[in-house]
Design a protein around this motif. Structure first.
Motif, mmCIF file in Angstrom:
data_model
loop_
_atom_site.group_PDB
_atom_site.id
_atom_site.type_symbol
_atom_site.label_atom_id
_atom_site.label_comp_id
_atom_site.label_asym_id
_atom_site.label_seq_id
_atom_site.Cartn_x
_atom_site.Cartn_y
_atom_site.Cartn_z
ATOM 1 N N GLY A 1 114.465 156.112 35.112
ATOM 2 C CA GLY A 1 114.219 155.975 36.547
ATOM 3 C C GLY A 1 112.980 155.148 36.822
ATOM 4 O O GLY A 1 112.926 154.364 37.774
ATOM 5 N N HIS B 1 111.862 152.730 34.850
ATOM 6 C CA HIS B 1 112.219 151.331 34.581
ATOM 7 C C HIS B 1 112.889 150.710 35.800
ATOM 8 O O HIS B 1 112.582 149.570 36.166
ATOM 9 N N CYS B 2 113.789 151.449 36.413
ATOM 10 C CA CYS B 2 114.446 150.953 37.633
ATOM 11 C C CYS B 2 113.416 150.745 38.742
ATOM 12 O O CYS B 2 113.507 149.768 39.502
ATOM 13 N N VAL C 1 111.645 147.464 38.207
ATOM 14 C CA VAL C 1 112.514 146.329 38.538
ATOM 15 C C VAL C 1 112.624 146.170 40.053
ATOM 16 O O VAL C 1 112.485 145.062 40.584
ATOM 17 N N VAL C 2 112.875 147.267 40.761
ATOM 18 C CA VAL C 2 112.996 147.207 42.226
ATOM 19 C C VAL C 2 111.686 146.728 42.846
ATOM 20 O O VAL C 2 111.684 145.869 43.737
ATOM 21 N N ALA D 1 112.362 155.722 41.732
ATOM 22 C CA ALA D 1 113.640 154.992 41.824
ATOM 23 C C ALA D 1 114.820 155.837 41.366
ATOM 24 O O ALA D 1 115.960 155.525 41.688
ATOM 25 N N GLN D 2 114.567 156.894 40.659
ATOM 26 C CA GLN D 2 115.651 157.765 40.208
ATOM 27 C C GLN D 2 116.393 158.381 41.384
ATOM 28 O O GLN D 2 117.553 158.720 41.286
#
Length: 106
Positions: free
Chosen positions: A39, A41-42, A45-46, A103-104
């Protein structure tokens, strides 16, 4: 005398049942709010995509400001986690998840 003992036992049973319910609620809440490295990592990126888009459209003012705030937040969390006893990579991982793990829930 027997009635007093029965009242105490029923009061203790009620308190124990209440504490069990609270403990179960806390366990469920922790499971719901748990974040992972994936989560995070996402989240990176976002964040990079949004800041890159804003920077391309509006200039570097806001991406640099938000990036600075994220860097300060990461450093603050890293200091707190390190002070509480986590060492090296574990402290960095916890600070990373605390900074970008949101982000999760997207």
């Amino acid at each position: 005398m027997e009635k007093d003992t029965e009242r105490e036992r029923s009061g203790e049973a009620a308190a124990n049942a209440y504490e069990r319910v609270l403990a179960e609620d806390r366990r469920v809440l922790r499971a719901v709010l748990r974040s992972s490295r994936g989560g995070a990592h996402c989240g990176v990126v976002v964040t990079a995509l949004v800041l890159g888009t804003v920077g391309a459209l509006d200039g570097p003012k806001w991406p640099l400001t938000v990036g600075g705030v994220l860097a300060v937040w990461f450093a603050l969390v890293l200091a707190v986690v390190s002070r509480r006893g986590a060492r090296r990579w574990k402290a960095i991982e916890r600070a990373y998840i605390a900074t970008f793990g949101w982000a999760q829930w997207l």
